[in-house]
Design a protein around this motif. Structure first.
Motif, PDB file in Angstrom:
ATOM      1  N   LEU A 146     -31.015   8.521  55.915  1.00 11.39           N
ATOM      2  CA  LEU A 146     -30.818   7.292  55.092  1.00 11.39           C
ATOM      3  C   LEU A 146     -30.367   7.613  53.658  1.00 11.39           C
ATOM      4  O   LEU A 146     -29.579   6.589  53.083  1.00 11.39           O
ATOM      5  CB  LEU A 146     -32.300   6.696  55.230  1.00 11.39           C
ATOM      6  CG  LEU A 146     -32.703   6.011  56.359  1.00 11.39           C
ATOM      7  CD1 LEU A 146     -34.176   5.304  56.244  1.00 11.39           C
ATOM      8  CD2 LEU A 146     -31.667   4.863  57.060  1.00 11.39           C
ATOM      9  N   SER A 147     -30.789   8.602  53.226  1.00 13.77           N
ATOM     10  CA  SER A 147     -30.300   9.152  51.775  1.00 13.77           C
ATOM     11  C   SER A 147     -28.800   9.348  51.904  1.00 13.77           C
ATOM     12  O   SER A 147     -28.171   8.820  51.060  1.00 13.77           O
ATOM     13  CB  SER A 147     -31.285  10.302  51.161  1.00 13.77           C
ATOM     14  OG  SER A 147     -32.135   9.903  51.300  1.00 13.77           O
ATOM     15  N   VAL A 148     -28.462   9.838  52.859  1.00 13.51           N
ATOM     16  CA  VAL A 148     -26.681  10.316  53.070  1.00 13.51           C
ATOM     17  C   VAL A 148     -26.197   9.109  53.007  1.00 13.51           C
ATOM     18  O   VAL A 148     -25.070   8.742  52.562  1.00 13.51           O
ATOM     19  CB  VAL A 148     -26.517  11.058  54.453  1.00 13.51           C
ATOM     20  CG1 VAL A 148     -25.186  11.311  54.515  1.00 13.51           C
ATOM     21  CG2 VAL A 148     -27.362  12.494  53.934  1.00 13.51           C
ATOM     22  N   LEU A 149     -26.569   7.995  54.102  1.00 15.64           N
ATOM     23  CA  LEU A 149     -25.993   6.641  54.102  1.00 15.64           C
ATOM     24  C   LEU A 149     -25.968   5.937  52.825  1.00 15.64           C
ATOM     25  O   LEU A 149     -24.886   5.336  52.629  1.00 15.64           O
ATOM     26  CB  LEU A 149     -26.894   5.769  55.268  1.00 15.64           C
ATOM     27  CG  LEU A 149     -26.347   4.349  55.305  1.00 15.64           C
ATOM     28  CD1 LEU A 149     -24.918   4.606  55.839  1.00 15.64           C
ATOM     29  CD2 LEU A 149     -27.151   3.622  56.355  1.00 15.64           C
ATOM     30  N   LEU A 150     -26.908   6.004  51.928  1.00 17.80           N
ATOM     31  CA  LEU A 150     -26.990   5.196  50.726  1.00 17.80           C
ATOM     32  C   LEU A 150     -25.777   5.836  50.030  1.00 17.80           C
ATOM     33  O   LEU A 150     -25.372   4.949  49.243  1.00 17.80           O
ATOM     34  CB  LEU A 150     -28.512   5.229  50.078  1.00 17.80           C
ATOM     35  CG  LEU A 150     -28.550   4.673  48.524  1.00 17.80           C
ATOM     36  CD1 LEU A 150     -28.264   3.135  48.665  1.00 17.80           C
ATOM     37  CD2 LEU A 150     -29.677   4.910  48.030  1.00 17.80           C
ATOM     38  N   LEU A 151     -25.877   7.156  49.835  1.00 15.00           N
ATOM     39  CA  LEU A 151     -24.867   7.734  48.783  1.00 15.00           C
ATOM     40  C   LEU A 151     -23.382   7.313  49.418  1.00 15.00           C
ATOM     41  O   LEU A 151     -22.599   7.326  48.338  1.00 15.00           O
ATOM     42  CB  LEU A 151     -25.201   9.448  49.027  1.00 15.00           C
ATOM     43  CG  LEU A 151     -26.230   9.687  48.205  1.00 15.00           C
ATOM     44  CD1 LEU A 151     -26.639  11.299  48.621  1.00 15.00           C
ATOM     45  CD2 LEU A 151     -26.119   9.909  46.690  1.00 15.00           C
ATOM     46  N   LEU A 152     -23.117   7.497  50.595  1.00 19.34           N
ATOM     47  CA  LEU A 152     -22.121   7.271  51.086  1.00 19.34           C
ATOM     48  C   LEU A 152     -21.464   5.721  50.698  1.00 19.34           C
ATOM     49  O   LEU A 152     -20.227   5.379  50.325  1.00 19.34           O
ATOM     50  CB  LEU A 152     -21.722   7.322  52.505  1.00 19.34           C
ATOM     51  CG  LEU A 152     -22.112   8.861  53.340  1.00 19.34           C
ATOM     52  CD1 LEU A 152     -21.846   8.920  54.625  1.00 19.34           C
ATOM     53  CD2 LEU A 152     -20.732   9.638  52.563  1.00 19.34           C
ATOM     54  N   VAL A 153     -22.436   4.836  51.003  1.00 17.40           N
ATOM     55  CA  VAL A 153     -22.063   3.394  50.803  1.00 17.40           C
ATOM     56  C   VAL A 153     -21.975   3.257  49.169  1.00 17.40           C
ATOM     57  O   VAL A 153     -20.881   2.549  48.695  1.00 17.40           O
ATOM     58  CB  VAL A 153     -23.412   2.515  50.988  1.00 17.40           C
ATOM     59  CG1 VAL A 153     -22.982   1.322  50.375  1.00 17.40           C
ATOM     60  CG2 VAL A 153     -23.519   2.409  52.472  1.00 17.40           C
ATOM     61  N   LEU A 154     -22.690   3.772  48.312  1.00 17.14           N
ATOM     62  CA  LEU A 154     -22.390   3.931  46.970  1.00 17.14           C
ATOM     63  C   LEU A 154     -20.956   4.596  46.551  1.00 17.14           C
ATOM     64  O   LEU A 154     -20.202   3.887  45.682  1.00 17.14           O
ATOM     65  CB  LEU A 154     -23.608   4.490  46.207  1.00 17.14           C
ATOM     66  CG  LEU A 154     -24.865   3.908  46.055  1.00 17.14           C
ATOM     67  CD1 LEU A 154     -26.030   4.615  45.349  1.00 17.14           C
ATOM     68  CD2 LEU A 154     -24.929   2.415  45.456  1.00 17.14           C
ATOM     69  N   GLY A 155     -20.966   5.697  47.016  1.00 15.22           N
ATOM     70  CA  GLY A 155     -19.339   6.344  46.773  1.00 15.22           C
ATOM     71  C   GLY A 155     -18.439   5.332  47.320  1.00 15.22           C
ATOM     72  O   GLY A 155     -17.124   5.527  46.458  1.00 15.22           O
ATOM     73  N   THR A 156     -18.385   4.812  48.344  1.00 14.60           N
ATOM     74  CA  THR A 156     -17.309   3.880  48.939  1.00 14.60           C
ATOM     75  C   THR A 156     -17.084   2.624  48.067  1.00 14.60           C
ATOM     76  O   THR A 156     -15.837   2.216  47.564  1.00 14.60           O
ATOM     77  CB  THR A 156     -17.853   3.539  50.408  1.00 14.60           C
ATOM     78  OG1 THR A 156     -17.768   4.384  51.350  1.00 14.60           O
ATOM     79  CG2 THR A 156     -16.645   2.394  50.801  1.00 14.60           C
ATOM     80  N   ALA A 157     -18.274   1.949  47.521  1.00 11.72           N
ATOM     81  CA  ALA A 157     -18.132   0.846  46.536  1.00 11.72           C
ATOM     82  C   ALA A 157     -17.473   1.525  45.339  1.00 11.72           C
ATOM     83  O   ALA A 157     -16.603   0.788  44.418  1.00 11.72           O
ATOM     84  CB  ALA A 157     -19.532   0.181  46.228  1.00 11.72           C
TER      85      ALA A 157
END
Length: 255
Positions: A146-157
């Motif tokens: 879940l931490s990985v997913l959050l970082l990827l979403v923030l990075g994408t944004a």
């Protein structure tokens, strides 16, 4: 047969259906483009395999792939959300595609939503491919997914906002040159392959504020070192996302 059975009923399709159709179209266009395919799939894959198999850069203790895989995932996000999207959107703006789509029943915000969803779909394909290759090379990730997913979403944004800002303010040729130049510079100085601690201390503090550095180091903290959530890196990405998307919304020119 009652009158009006075959009366045309013109009107726009439901908004979710329009967004889904535009997302599918954007994804197909992105995957059919040879230059985008090179940026999004081939280059990250070659870098992961080459630097994992050949001891070119000192990545510290442990297997090279454990250091490289998180950085390559960050590079994949940047190549799609920033470089690829900036170039594609810039030329769509130049040729009047955005102007025509802006006059369609699809609202402009929905068009940008479809572009963002297309980026996310492409990233999922990238991450699945790169993860499979990394596992084949001996990668043993740790940490909370879940931490990985959050970082990827923030990075994408963050990268998406910066890519749209560039595409909406510069000419297409300038966007092409600038996006590729930024990609190369961040590949070298963003902690993707070369650890940030290899740079001078004064430079490290500046490089650590870059979105690709924050994403690669954040993913590395979770996947290599088992951290729960690197709050500093997540905060940097959130600031970039707010600034990039806000500036893109304000300054983007459709013509």
């Amino acid at each position: 047969m009652s009158a009006g059975t075959y009366t045309p009923r013109p009107g726009a399709a439901p908004l979710p259906r329009m967004i889904a159709a535009q997302t599918a179209l954007e994804t197909r266009m992105l995957l059919r483009n040879g230059e985008q395919l090179l940026l999004t799939v081939i280059i990250p894959t070659l870098l992961l395999v080459l630097f994992s198999a050949v001891d070119i850069v000192d990545t510290g203790a442990g297997e090279s792939v454990d250091f490289l895989a998180p950085g390559i995932l960050a590079l994949a996000v940047m190549s799609t959300a920033f470089t690829g999207q900036a170039i594609a959107t810039g030329f769509e703006r130049r040729y009047g595609v955005l102007k025509r789509l802006g006059a369609s029943p699809l609202p402009r915000w929905a068009l940008m939503t479809a572009k963002t969803l297309s980026v996310l779909v492409t990233e999922v394909l990238q991450i699945v491919l790169l993860t499979a290759i990394a596992f084949a090379l001996g990668w043993s990730p740790e940490g909370n997914p879940l931490s990985v997913l959050l970082l990827l979403v923030l990075g994408t944004a963050a990268f998406s906002g910066l890519g749209l800002l560039m595409a909406g303010t510069l000419k297409a040729e300038a966007t092409l040159a600038a996006a590729n130049l930024v990609f190369l510079l961040l590949l070298v100085g963003g902690g993707v392959i070369v650890p940030l601690d290899k740079f001078p201390d004064a430079v490290q503090s500046v490089l650590g504020l870059l979105p690709v550095s924050a994403l690669s180091e954040g993913l590395r903290d979770v996947l290599q070192h088992g951290a729960s959530m690197p709050r500093a890196q997540a905060g940097i990405l959130a600031v970039w996302a707010v600034l990039g998307l806000g500036a893109a919304a304000k300054f983007f020119r459709w013509e």
